[in-house]
Design a protein around this motif. Structure first.
Motif, PDB file in Angstrom:
ATOM      1  N   VAL A   7      59.983 -60.224 -31.395  1.00 21.34           N
ATOM      2  CA  VAL A   7      59.887 -60.902 -30.180  1.00 21.34           C
ATOM      3  C   VAL A   7      61.088 -61.775 -30.102  1.00 21.34           C
ATOM      4  CG1 VAL A   7      58.269 -62.687 -29.360  1.00 21.34           C
ATOM      5  CG2 VAL A   7      57.028 -60.778 -30.696  1.00 21.34           C
ATOM      6  N   ALA A   8      61.305 -62.600 -30.910  1.00 21.69           N
ATOM      7  CA  ALA A   8      62.285 -63.531 -30.753  1.00 21.69           C
ATOM      8  C   ALA A   8      62.926 -63.830 -32.124  1.00 21.69           C
ATOM      9  CB  ALA A   8      61.932 -64.698 -29.896  1.00 21.69           C
ATOM     10  N   ALA A   9      64.102 -64.388 -32.210  1.00 24.14           N
ATOM     11  CA  ALA A   9      64.747 -64.945 -33.356  1.00 24.14           C
ATOM     12  C   ALA A   9      65.732 -66.139 -32.907  1.00 24.14           C
ATOM     13  CB  ALA A   9      65.609 -63.686 -33.921  1.00 24.14           C
ATOM     14  N   ILE A  10      66.095 -66.767 -34.011  1.00 26.68           N
ATOM     15  CA  ILE A  10      66.869 -68.012 -34.093  1.00 26.68           C
ATOM     16  C   ILE A  10      67.566 -68.227 -35.123  1.00 26.68           C
ATOM     17  CG2 ILE A  10      65.204 -69.451 -34.582  1.00 26.68           C
ATOM     18  CD1 ILE A  10      66.446 -71.516 -32.508  1.00 26.68           C
ATOM     19  N   THR A  11      68.799 -68.441 -35.296  1.00 31.94           N
ATOM     20  CA  THR A  11      69.648 -68.970 -36.430  1.00 31.94           C
ATOM     21  C   THR A  11      69.021 -70.145 -36.975  1.00 31.94           C
ATOM     22  OG1 THR A  11      71.456 -69.642 -35.166  1.00 31.94           O
ATOM     23  CG2 THR A  11      71.590 -67.326 -35.977  1.00 31.94           C
ATOM     24  N   TRP A  12      69.166 -70.360 -38.399  1.00 29.07           N
ATOM     25  CA  TRP A  12      68.642 -71.777 -39.067  1.00 29.07           C
ATOM     26  C   TRP A  12      69.088 -72.719 -38.363  1.00 29.07           C
ATOM     27  CZ3 TRP A  12      64.276 -72.605 -40.613  1.00 29.07           C
ATOM     28  CH2 TRP A  12      63.935 -73.474 -41.519  1.00 29.07           C
ATOM     29  N   SER A  13      70.464 -72.473 -37.855  1.00 32.93           N
ATOM     30  CA  SER A  13      71.272 -73.597 -37.226  1.00 32.93           C
ATOM     31  C   SER A  13      70.834 -73.960 -36.019  1.00 32.93           C
ATOM     32  CB  SER A  13      72.805 -73.691 -37.296  1.00 32.93           C
ATOM     33  OG  SER A  13      73.077 -72.471 -36.341  1.00 32.93           O
ATOM     34  N   GLY A  14      70.075 -72.922 -35.338  1.00 37.92           N
ATOM     35  CA  GLY A  14      69.474 -73.169 -33.989  1.00 37.92           C
ATOM     36  C   GLY A  14      70.553 -72.945 -32.896  1.00 37.92           C
ATOM     37  N   GLY A  15      71.572 -72.435 -33.337  1.00 35.28           N
ATOM     38  CA  GLY A  15      72.792 -72.024 -32.478  1.00 35.28           C
ATOM     39  C   GLY A  15      72.637 -70.840 -31.583  1.00 35.28           C
ATOM     40  N   THR A  16      71.793 -69.834 -31.992  1.00 38.51           N
ATOM     41  CA  THR A  16      71.880 -68.555 -31.365  1.00 38.51           C
ATOM     42  C   THR A  16      70.420 -68.116 -31.286  1.00 38.51           C
ATOM     43  OG1 THR A  16      74.031 -67.962 -32.349  1.00 38.51           O
ATOM     44  CG2 THR A  16      72.660 -66.210 -31.531  1.00 38.51           C
ATOM     45  N   THR A  17      70.054 -67.457 -30.366  1.00 40.76           N
ATOM     46  CA  THR A  17      68.799 -67.141 -29.941  1.00 40.76           C
ATOM     47  C   THR A  17      68.757 -65.807 -29.455  1.00 40.76           C
ATOM     48  OG1 THR A  17      68.548 -68.186 -27.781  1.00 40.76           O
ATOM     49  CG2 THR A  17      67.650 -69.390 -29.427  1.00 40.76           C
ATOM     50  N   ASP A  18      67.694 -64.748 -29.808  1.00 39.64           N
ATOM     51  CA  ASP A  18      67.568 -63.432 -29.148  1.00 39.64           C
ATOM     52  C   ASP A  18      65.861 -63.254 -28.735  1.00 39.64           C
ATOM     53  OD1 ASP A  18      69.594 -62.442 -31.777  1.00 39.64           O
ATOM     54  OD2 ASP A  18      70.225 -62.442 -29.483  1.00 39.64           O
ATOM     55  N   TYR A  19      65.840 -62.615 -27.610  1.00 41.65           N
ATOM     56  CA  TYR A  19      64.422 -62.215 -27.252  1.00 41.65           C
ATOM     57  C   TYR A  19      64.557 -60.801 -26.796  1.00 41.65           C
ATOM     58  CZ  TYR A  19      64.275 -67.282 -26.591  1.00 41.65           C
ATOM     59  OH  TYR A  19      64.043 -68.700 -26.754  1.00 41.65           O
ATOM     60  N   THR A  20      63.286 -60.315 -26.993  1.00 38.21           N
ATOM     61  CA  THR A  20      62.981 -58.911 -26.543  1.00 38.21           C
ATOM     62  C   THR A  20      62.650 -59.106 -24.918  1.00 38.21           C
ATOM     63  OG1 THR A  20      61.482 -56.823 -27.001  1.00 38.21           O
ATOM     64  CG2 THR A  20      60.420 -58.879 -26.795  1.00 38.21           C
ATOM     65  N   ASP A  21      63.174 -57.994 -24.286  1.00 36.50           N
ATOM     66  CA  ASP A  21      63.035 -58.042 -22.779  1.00 36.50           C
ATOM     67  C   ASP A  21      61.752 -58.731 -22.234  1.00 36.50           C
ATOM     68  OD1 ASP A  21      65.508 -55.380 -22.116  1.00 36.50           O
ATOM     69  OD2 ASP A  21      65.773 -57.326 -22.609  1.00 36.50           O
TER      70      ASP A  21
END
Length: 126
Positions: free
Chosen positions: A47-61
């Motif tokens: 569904v979604a992801a984030i680096t622990w630092s909060g700097g990068t996010t990803d989402y499924t379309d």
């Protein structure tokens, strides 16, 4: 690392829910956190992801523009704000964490996550 997801429930189409995943234990080892979901009779999907630092996010379309993943540094949680919910969002939602070794995997890949929390059920009624 121990993960505890919360915030699931039942909501009508177009409604909102906020999921939260609390991390404890060796949180200093976490590189990435992700949310996956599994609908009845289907494979578990990213569904979604984030680096622990909060700097990068990803989402499924299918959730882009509707869901937002974020880090709450004070509470040591990763939250998933879900807006404009649809019946097809109905699923058990799982949070997961990956250590530095997960960097060789895309955030969408389950092998990139070492620890999984118990799921929380989200039901969207039409």
């Amino acid at each position: 690392v121990q993960l505890q997801a919360s915030g699931g429930g039942m909501v009508q189409t177009g409604g909102s829910l906020r999921l939260s995943c609390a991390a404890s234990g060796r949180t200093s080892s976490i590189y990435r956190m992700g949310w996956f979901r599994q609908a009845p009779g289907k494979e578990r999907e990213f569904v979604a992801a984030i680096t622990w630092s909060g700097g990068t996010t990803d989402y499924t379309d299918s959730v882009k523009g509707r869901f937002t993943i974020s880090r709450d540094f004070a509470k040591n949680t990763v939250d998933l704000q879900m807006n404009i919910l649809k019946p097809e969002d109905t699923a058990v939602y799982y949070c997961a964490s990956g250590g530095i070794g997960s960097i060789r995997w895309s955030s969408v890949n389950r092998p990139g996550y070492d620890y999984w929390g118990l799921g929380t059920l989200v039901t969207v009624s039409s």
